[in-house]
Scaffold this active site. Structure first.
Site, PDB file in Angstrom:
ATOM      1  N   HIS A  64       0.821  -1.212   0.000  1.00 26.61           N
ATOM      2  CA  HIS A  64       0.000   0.000   0.000  1.00 26.61           C
ATOM      3  C   HIS A  64       0.856   1.263   0.000  1.00 26.61           C
ATOM      4  O   HIS A  64       0.330   2.373  -0.113  1.00 26.61           O
ATOM      5  CB  HIS A  64      -1.009  -0.009   1.162  1.00 26.61           C
ATOM      6  CG  HIS A  64      -0.464   0.332   2.504  1.00 26.61           C
ATOM      7  ND1 HIS A  64      -0.072  -0.620   3.424  1.00 26.61           N
ATOM      8  CD2 HIS A  64      -0.262   1.527   3.109  1.00 26.61           C
ATOM      9  CE1 HIS A  64       0.342  -0.027   4.528  1.00 26.61           C
ATOM     10  NE2 HIS A  64       0.246   1.278   4.362  1.00 26.61           N
ATOM     11  N   ASP A 108       0.272  -7.733   2.312  1.00 25.98           N
ATOM     12  CA  ASP A 108       0.641  -6.315   2.197  1.00 25.98           C
ATOM     13  C   ASP A 108       2.166  -6.218   2.228  1.00 25.98           C
ATOM     14  O   ASP A 108       2.766  -5.825   3.227  1.00 25.98           O
ATOM     15  CB  ASP A 108       0.002  -5.502   3.323  1.00 25.98           C
ATOM     16  CG  ASP A 108       0.111  -4.002   3.083  1.00 25.98           C
ATOM     17  OD1 ASP A 108       0.610  -3.606   2.012  1.00 25.98           O
ATOM     18  OD2 ASP A 108      -0.300  -3.233   3.970  1.00 25.98           O
ATOM     19  N   SER A 202       3.962   3.494   7.956  1.00 23.67           N
ATOM     20  CA  SER A 202       3.688   2.392   7.030  1.00 23.67           C
ATOM     21  C   SER A 202       4.926   1.912   6.290  1.00 23.67           C
ATOM     22  O   SER A 202       5.757   2.706   5.850  1.00 23.67           O
ATOM     23  CB  SER A 202       2.665   2.837   5.982  1.00 23.67           C
ATOM     24  OG  SER A 202       1.369   2.507   6.362  1.00 23.67           O
TER      25      SER A 202
END
Length: 256
Positions: A64, A108, A202
């Site tokens: 992502h 992910d 992230s």
């Protein structure tokens, strides 16, 4: 529930307004400048994420965090001085799902081949992949340039680090409805709250015993709340895929 990516223009604008606080990641402190030699900053003038150097020409991050026109900064501590860092471009990117249709709880992960190798230095060094999965209760290290306050985010500009625990997956299932019975993720945090990965962290590493065990994936809208851990992609489950891609087998498939 949110992916922990950050609008990097906001991050850069707020660097000079970071507060000094013991509640600094959230609940952490400024990292030792030599502690995060594998940490990299992915930035395209609009969004920012983290990643981890795993050898001289490969970076591991979250899918992502994939973005166009990205530059990869290595050896950075203070983001306002990032132009002094080593800068690389992605030559190739590899995903577990070709259409990047990942779910919050699975796959992910993104592997990036740099356009040219980097040399190990005082501020740059790769991090080892895990040799075995971490045990529940393990104390692990998180780091990044993410928000140090939440829900009203303040961004520090310099790397922050903190310790968290590997928690039973059942804790995450209790905290977030709809999770599957099993997942290729790690549940990490402090049950009492006050410490955790947050907006802007992230793609960064979860480090246990000097190895990269997790990738920051997603958590609650408000960071570091009691009984609201963060989900980390479980790197151990993908080591065969990672090593196959690096070895040149670009047709390698991820575990189901």
């Amino acid at each position: 529930m949110v992916l922990i990516k950050v609008l990097a223009n906001l991050l850069v604008l707020q660097l000079s307004y970071a507060q000094k606080s013991s509640e600094l990641v959230v609940g952490g402190d400024e990292c030792n400048i030599n502690e995060h030699r594998s940490l990299v900053f992915l930035y395209n003038n609009s969004f920012g994420c983290s990643g981890t150097l795993i050898n001289q020409q490969w970076v591991l991050s979250a899918v992502h965090c994939d973005m166009e026109n990205v530059r990869i900064y290595l050896g950075v501590h203070n983001l306002t001085l990032r132009n002094n860092a080593e800068i690389r471009l992605p030559e190739e990117r590899f995903f577990c799902l070709s259409n990047k249709n990942y779910t919050k709880w699975d796959k992910d992960i993104m592997l990036i081949k740099l356009d040219r190798p980097v040399k190990t230095s005082t501020y740059i060094a790769p991090l080892s992949l895990p040799s075995s999965p971490p045990r529940v209760g393990s104390v692990c290290r998180i780091m990044g340039w993410g928000a140090i306050t939440s829900p009203n985010e303040t961004f520090p500009g310099v790397t922050h680090c903190a310790n968290i625990n590997i928690l039973p997956y059942s804790v995450c299932r209790a905290a977030y409805k709809g999770l599957p019975a099993q997942s290729r993720t790690l549940c990490g945090g402090i049950l009492e709250g006050g410490i955790g990965s947050c907006m802007g962290d992230s793609g960064g590493p979860l480090i246990c015993n000097g190895e990269m065990h997790g990738i920051v994936a997603w958590g609650d809208d408000t960071c570091a709340q009691p009984h609201k851990p963060v989900h980390y992609t479980k790197v151990y489950d993908y080591t065969d895929w990672i090593q196959s891609i690096i070895a040149g087998n670009t047709a390698a498939t991820c575990p189901p």
